[in-house]
Design an enzyme around this catalytic site. Structure first.
Site, mmCIF file in Angstrom:
data_model
loop_
_atom_site.group_PDB
_atom_site.id
_atom_site.type_symbol
_atom_site.label_atom_id
_atom_site.label_comp_id
_atom_site.label_asym_id
_atom_site.label_seq_id
_atom_site.Cartn_x
_atom_site.Cartn_y
_atom_site.Cartn_z
ATOM 1 N N ASN A 1 -2.147 -35.140 16.284
ATOM 2 C CA ASN A 1 -1.609 -33.773 16.329
ATOM 3 C C ASN A 1 -2.639 -32.781 16.886
ATOM 4 O O ASN A 1 -2.448 -31.583 16.805
ATOM 5 C CB ASN A 1 -1.142 -33.340 14.934
ATOM 6 C CG ASN A 1 -2.281 -33.345 13.922
ATOM 7 O OD1 ASN A 1 -3.426 -33.602 14.283
ATOM 8 N ND2 ASN A 1 -1.969 -33.062 12.669
ATOM 9 N N ASP B 1 -16.459 -33.920 7.690
ATOM 10 C CA ASP B 1 -15.488 -33.751 6.607
ATOM 11 C C ASP B 1 -15.642 -34.803 5.513
ATOM 12 O O ASP B 1 -16.362 -35.790 5.676
ATOM 13 C CB ASP B 1 -14.058 -33.758 7.174
ATOM 14 C CG ASP B 1 -13.862 -34.782 8.298
ATOM 15 O OD1 ASP B 1 -14.620 -35.768 8.342
ATOM 16 O OD2 ASP B 1 -12.967 -34.586 9.129
ATOM 17 N N HIS C 1 -5.789 -32.464 15.810
ATOM 18 C CA HIS C 1 -6.795 -31.930 14.880
ATOM 19 C C HIS C 1 -8.193 -32.377 15.276
ATOM 20 O O HIS C 1 -8.385 -33.430 15.877
ATOM 21 C CB HIS C 1 -6.456 -32.274 13.417
ATOM 22 C CG HIS C 1 -6.639 -33.696 13.007
ATOM 23 N ND1 HIS C 1 -5.784 -34.351 12.148
ATOM 24 C CD2 HIS C 1 -7.594 -34.610 13.308
ATOM 25 C CE1 HIS C 1 -6.210 -35.573 11.937
ATOM 26 N NE2 HIS C 1 -7.295 -35.766 12.636
ATOM 27 N N GLU D 1 -6.251 -28.860 10.946
ATOM 28 C CA GLU D 1 -4.897 -29.222 11.354
ATOM 29 C C GLU D 1 -4.277 -28.087 12.174
ATOM 30 O O GLU D 1 -4.761 -26.946 12.112
ATOM 31 C CB GLU D 1 -4.049 -29.469 10.100
ATOM 32 C CG GLU D 1 -4.581 -30.565 9.177
ATOM 33 C CD GLU D 1 -4.276 -31.977 9.662
ATOM 34 O OE1 GLU D 1 -3.997 -32.162 10.867
ATOM 35 O OE2 GLU D 1 -4.318 -32.906 8.842
HETATM 36 C C1 F6R Z 1 -12.987 -37.850 11.082
HETATM 37 C C2 F6R Z 1 -12.299 -36.714 11.655
HETATM 38 C C3 F6R Z 1 -10.970 -36.831 12.325
HETATM 39 C C4 F6R Z 1 -10.859 -38.038 13.257
HETATM 40 C C5 F6R Z 1 -9.463 -38.103 13.870
HETATM 41 C C6 F6R Z 1 -9.287 -39.328 14.731
HETATM 42 O O1 F6R Z 1 -14.209 -37.464 10.500
HETATM 43 O O2 F6R Z 1 -12.815 -35.659 11.559
HETATM 44 O O3 F6R Z 1 -10.729 -35.647 13.043
HETATM 45 O O4 F6R Z 1 -11.827 -37.940 14.272
HETATM 46 O O5 F6R Z 1 -8.505 -38.137 12.850
HETATM 47 O O6 F6R Z 1 -9.320 -40.452 13.910
HETATM 48 P P1 F6R Z 1 -9.380 -41.917 14.523
HETATM 49 O O7 F6R Z 1 -10.669 -42.030 15.245
HETATM 50 O O8 F6R Z 1 -9.340 -42.831 13.317
HETATM 51 O O9 F6R Z 1 -8.194 -42.052 15.400
#
Ligand code: F6R
Length: 241
Positions: A136, A67, A138, A143
């Site tokens: 959540n 992303d 994702h 989401e």
């Molecule tokens: C990042 C991504 C997100 C993160 C998720 C966890 O490229 O796609 O899905 O993997 O938000 O984030 P952290 O590791 O910062 O807790």
């Protein structure tokens, strides 16, 4: 799903680097899907160290990131392109032309999404996709929703995700409201998936991912259906099970 329980973040990072490294050793021209955020930083440090020591060779590897924020140029300090350069690409022998992220400042974001899916297809699909998970549930920026999105698309970030990502920005108003993300189909069609999770704040999400019903309201639950998905999680992240 195979679950590997580690004592802490450091051990999680080492074991995840062993698995990702084994993928590259067994197929040097692997297409690796990458994630940003706090979860993979230790893993990336491990990979960089192994590359510097001549134990891993990224010269034939291609990467596709999950992303990118809409509106941030690759040079922006908080862009995911910059995150990847700082935390991994600048420290390993990967050809910069072999690294790919969605372009969050493309003039036509709809065709940018279509081109990104076409790129993944043209590379022959993803050999190993690395994932973190959000509080959540994702994955990427998919989401909770009432359907599983298929290909790369633009999403409006939920307020909980914006809040979680605020730590990287000066204030909440600076956190982008939208992002481009691979879809659930892109992710789940990867031949192998490696999930890294650490910390008690993720324990509830991990429990719902592993034991809940497969529903788009909990995007990570779809990983239950994948034939080769490895979860490397520390004790804290597994503490609600
Ligand atoms: C990042 C991504 C997100 C993160 C998720 C966890 O490229 O796609 O899905 O993997 O938000 O984030 P952290 O590791 O910062 O807790």
């Amino acid at each position: 799903m195979r679950i590997i329980k580690t004592k802490d973040y450091e051990q999680m990072s080492t074991i995840a680097a062993d698995i990702l490294g084994a993928q590259i050793i067994s197929k040097p021209e692997s297409v690796i899907g990458l994630a940003t955020g706090s979860s993979p930083i230790g893993l990336y440090n491990n990979l960089a160290k192994r590359c510097t020591e001549g134990r891993l060779d990224f010269s034939a590897v291609c990467t596709v990131n999950l992303d990118e924020y809409v509106g941030l140029s690759p040079e922006h300090e908080q862009s995911y392109a910059n995150f990847m350069w700082t935390n991994l690409f600048s420290k390993i022998n990967i050809a910069p032309g072999n690294t790919h992220l969605p372009n969050g400042i493309a003039e036509d974001l709809v065709s940018e999404c279509a081109s990104y899916d076409e790129l993944i297809r043209s590379l022959g699909g993803i050999d190993l996709q690395l994932l973190g998970i959000g509080h959540n549930g994702h994955i990427g920026f998919n989401e909770p929703a009432d359907f599983f999105p298929l290909g790369t698309h633009m999403v409006k970030l939920t307020s909980s995700t914006q809040k979680a990502n605020q730590r990287f920005f000066n204030n909440i108003a600076d956190v982008p409201t939208h992002a481009l993300t691979m879809g659930i189909r892109d992710i789940i069609q990867a031949r192998r998936i490696l999930v890294v999770v650490s910390g008690v704040d993720k324990a509830d999400a991990v429990k719902r991912m592993l034991t809940g019903t497969v529903v788009p309201d909990m995007p990570a639950s779809i990983l239950q259906l994948h034939r080769d998905c490895i979860l490397v999680a520390d004790e804290a992240a597994l503490s609600a099970l």
